[in-house]
Design a protein around this motif. Structure first.
Motif, mmCIF file in Angstrom:
data_model
loop_
_atom_site.group_PDB
_atom_site.id
_atom_site.type_symbol
_atom_site.label_atom_id
_atom_site.label_comp_id
_atom_site.label_asym_id
_atom_site.label_seq_id
_atom_site.Cartn_x
_atom_site.Cartn_y
_atom_site.Cartn_z
ATOM 1 N N MET A 59 12.998 -5.052 -6.924
ATOM 2 C CA MET A 59 12.176 -5.665 -7.967
ATOM 3 C C MET A 59 10.692 -5.396 -7.722
ATOM 4 O O MET A 59 9.940 -5.151 -8.660
ATOM 5 N N GLU A 60 10.281 -5.409 -6.460
ATOM 6 C CA GLU A 60 8.889 -5.091 -6.133
ATOM 7 C C GLU A 60 8.577 -3.635 -6.486
ATOM 8 O O GLU A 60 7.516 -3.339 -7.049
ATOM 9 N N LEU A 61 9.495 -2.735 -6.163
ATOM 10 C CA LEU A 61 9.316 -1.323 -6.505
ATOM 11 C C LEU A 61 9.259 -1.125 -8.016
ATOM 12 O O LEU A 61 8.440 -0.361 -8.525
ATOM 13 N N LEU A 62 10.137 -1.828 -8.715
ATOM 14 C CA LEU A 62 10.178 -1.720 -10.171
ATOM 15 C C LEU A 62 8.868 -2.195 -10.788
ATOM 16 O O LEU A 62 8.333 -1.556 -11.701
ATOM 17 N N LYS A 63 8.319 -3.278 -10.278
ATOM 18 C CA LYS A 63 7.040 -3.776 -10.787
ATOM 19 C C LYS A 63 5.940 -2.768 -10.511
ATOM 20 O O LYS A 63 5.108 -2.493 -11.368
ATOM 21 N N ASN A 64 5.949 -2.183 -9.315
ATOM 22 C CA ASN A 64 4.951 -1.182 -8.966
ATOM 23 C C ASN A 64 5.053 0.029 -9.899
ATOM 24 O O ASN A 64 4.033 0.542 -10.362
ATOM 25 N N CYS A 65 6.277 0.472 -10.195
ATOM 26 C CA CYS A 65 6.478 1.593 -11.129
ATOM 27 C C CYS A 65 5.964 1.235 -12.511
ATOM 28 O O CYS A 65 5.293 2.041 -13.158
ATOM 29 N N SER A 66 6.269 0.055 -12.954
ATOM 30 C CA SER A 66 5.816 -0.394 -14.265
ATOM 31 C C SER A 66 4.295 -0.425 -14.339
ATOM 32 O O SER A 66 3.698 0.011 -15.338
ATOM 33 N N ASP A 67 3.658 -0.897 -13.285
ATOM 34 C CA ASP A 67 2.192 -0.933 -13.232
ATOM 35 C C ASP A 67 1.607 0.478 -13.298
ATOM 36 O O ASP A 67 0.620 0.720 -13.997
ATOM 37 N N LYS A 68 2.218 1.418 -12.569
ATOM 38 C CA LYS A 68 1.750 2.800 -12.588
ATOM 39 C C LYS A 68 1.888 3.400 -13.986
ATOM 40 O O LYS A 68 0.982 4.081 -14.465
ATOM 41 N N MET A 123 0.829 -1.203 0.000
ATOM 42 C CA MET A 123 0.000 0.000 0.000
ATOM 43 C C MET A 123 0.863 1.252 0.000
ATOM 44 O O MET A 123 0.565 2.219 -0.699
ATOM 45 N N LEU A 124 1.948 1.242 0.761
ATOM 46 C CA LEU A 124 2.852 2.382 0.781
ATOM 47 C C LEU A 124 3.484 2.599 -0.592
ATOM 48 O O LEU A 124 3.623 3.731 -1.050
ATOM 49 N N GLN A 125 3.868 1.515 -1.254
ATOM 50 C CA GLN A 125 4.461 1.625 -2.578
ATOM 51 C C GLN A 125 3.461 2.189 -3.576
ATOM 52 O O GLN A 125 3.822 2.974 -4.443
ATOM 53 N N GLU A 126 2.207 1.793 -3.470
ATOM 54 C CA GLU A 126 1.189 2.276 -4.390
ATOM 55 C C GLU A 126 0.909 3.758 -4.179
ATOM 56 O O GLU A 126 0.522 4.453 -5.108
ATOM 57 N N GLU A 127 1.107 4.256 -2.962
ATOM 58 C CA GLU A 127 0.865 5.657 -2.662
ATOM 59 C C GLU A 127 2.056 6.536 -3.058
ATOM 60 O O GLU A 127 1.905 7.741 -3.179
ATOM 61 N N LEU A 134 5.979 8.352 -8.649
ATOM 62 C CA LEU A 134 7.045 7.702 -9.413
ATOM 63 C C LEU A 134 8.404 8.273 -9.044
ATOM 64 O O LEU A 134 9.387 7.530 -8.948
ATOM 65 N N GLU A 135 8.457 9.566 -8.805
ATOM 66 C CA GLU A 135 9.728 10.197 -8.431
ATOM 67 C C GLU A 135 10.253 9.633 -7.120
ATOM 68 O O GLU A 135 11.444 9.360 -6.984
ATOM 69 N N GLU A 136 9.360 9.442 -6.148
ATOM 70 C CA GLU A 136 9.762 8.866 -4.867
ATOM 71 C C GLU A 136 10.233 7.425 -5.040
ATOM 72 O O GLU A 136 11.233 7.009 -4.440
ATOM 73 N N ALA A 137 9.517 6.681 -5.870
ATOM 74 C CA ALA A 137 9.889 5.285 -6.104
ATOM 75 C C ALA A 137 11.236 5.194 -6.800
ATOM 76 O O ALA A 137 12.074 4.356 -6.451
ATOM 77 N N PHE A 138 11.475 6.069 -7.801
ATOM 78 C CA PHE A 138 12.757 6.059 -8.496
ATOM 79 C C PHE A 138 13.894 6.448 -7.556
ATOM 80 O O PHE A 138 14.998 5.891 -7.635
ATOM 81 N N ALA A 139 13.640 7.391 -6.649
ATOM 82 C CA ALA A 139 14.655 7.777 -5.662
ATOM 83 C C ALA A 139 14.980 6.594 -4.754
ATOM 84 O O ALA A 139 16.151 6.346 -4.430
ATOM 85 N N LYS A 140 13.952 5.854 -4.348
ATOM 86 C CA LYS A 140 14.164 4.676 -3.493
ATOM 87 C C LYS A 140 14.942 3.601 -4.258
ATOM 88 O O LYS A 140 15.831 2.950 -3.702
ATOM 89 N N LEU A 141 14.613 3.433 -5.550
ATOM 90 C CA LEU A 141 15.359 2.468 -6.372
ATOM 91 C C LEU A 141 16.834 2.857 -6.472
ATOM 92 O O LEU A 141 17.714 1.994 -6.389
ATOM 93 N N GLU A 142 17.097 4.141 -6.624
ATOM 94 C CA GLU A 142 18.481 4.622 -6.679
ATOM 95 C C GLU A 142 19.203 4.330 -5.364
ATOM 96 O O GLU A 142 20.350 3.874 -5.355
ATOM 97 N N GLU A 143 18.506 4.558 -4.257
ATOM 98 C CA GLU A 143 19.079 4.279 -2.934
ATOM 99 C C GLU A 143 19.403 2.787 -2.791
ATOM 100 O O GLU A 143 20.473 2.414 -2.300
#
Length: 78
Positions: free
Chosen positions: A49-58, A10-14, A17-26
């Motif tokens: 990988m979970e974050l990447l899938k969530n980004c792809s879905d978005k 749920m946190l990932q879905e909220e 994309l910028e936040e998710a990409f920053a987390k992926l970089e981290e």
């Protein structure tokens, strides 16, 4: 799925994309760190990988909603 995993999803879905990409970089930086244990590397990889899938879905959802201007100057779904 556990409650913790549900909460994490749920946190990932909220996230934006910028936040998710920053987390992926981290996570990528942590994976590149020679001090990171193998166990932590696996955990960071799985989370990435979970974050990447969530980004792809978005992105897929956004692409489905995109509109384009057709020859007549009207908007139609892309």
């Amino acid at each position: 799925m556990t409650d913790t995993a549900d909460q994490e999803r749920m946190l990932q879905e909220e996230q934006t994309l910028e936040e998710a990409f920053a987390k992926l970089e981290e996570l990528a930086q942590k994976l590149e760190d020679s001090e990171t244990s193998l166990e932590d590397s696996f955990r960071f990889y799985k989370k990435g990988m979970e974050l990447l899938k969530n980004c792809s879905d978005k992105i897929d959802r956004v692409e489905k909603k995109m509109m384009k201007l057709n020859e007549n100057g009207d908007l139609s779904e892309f």
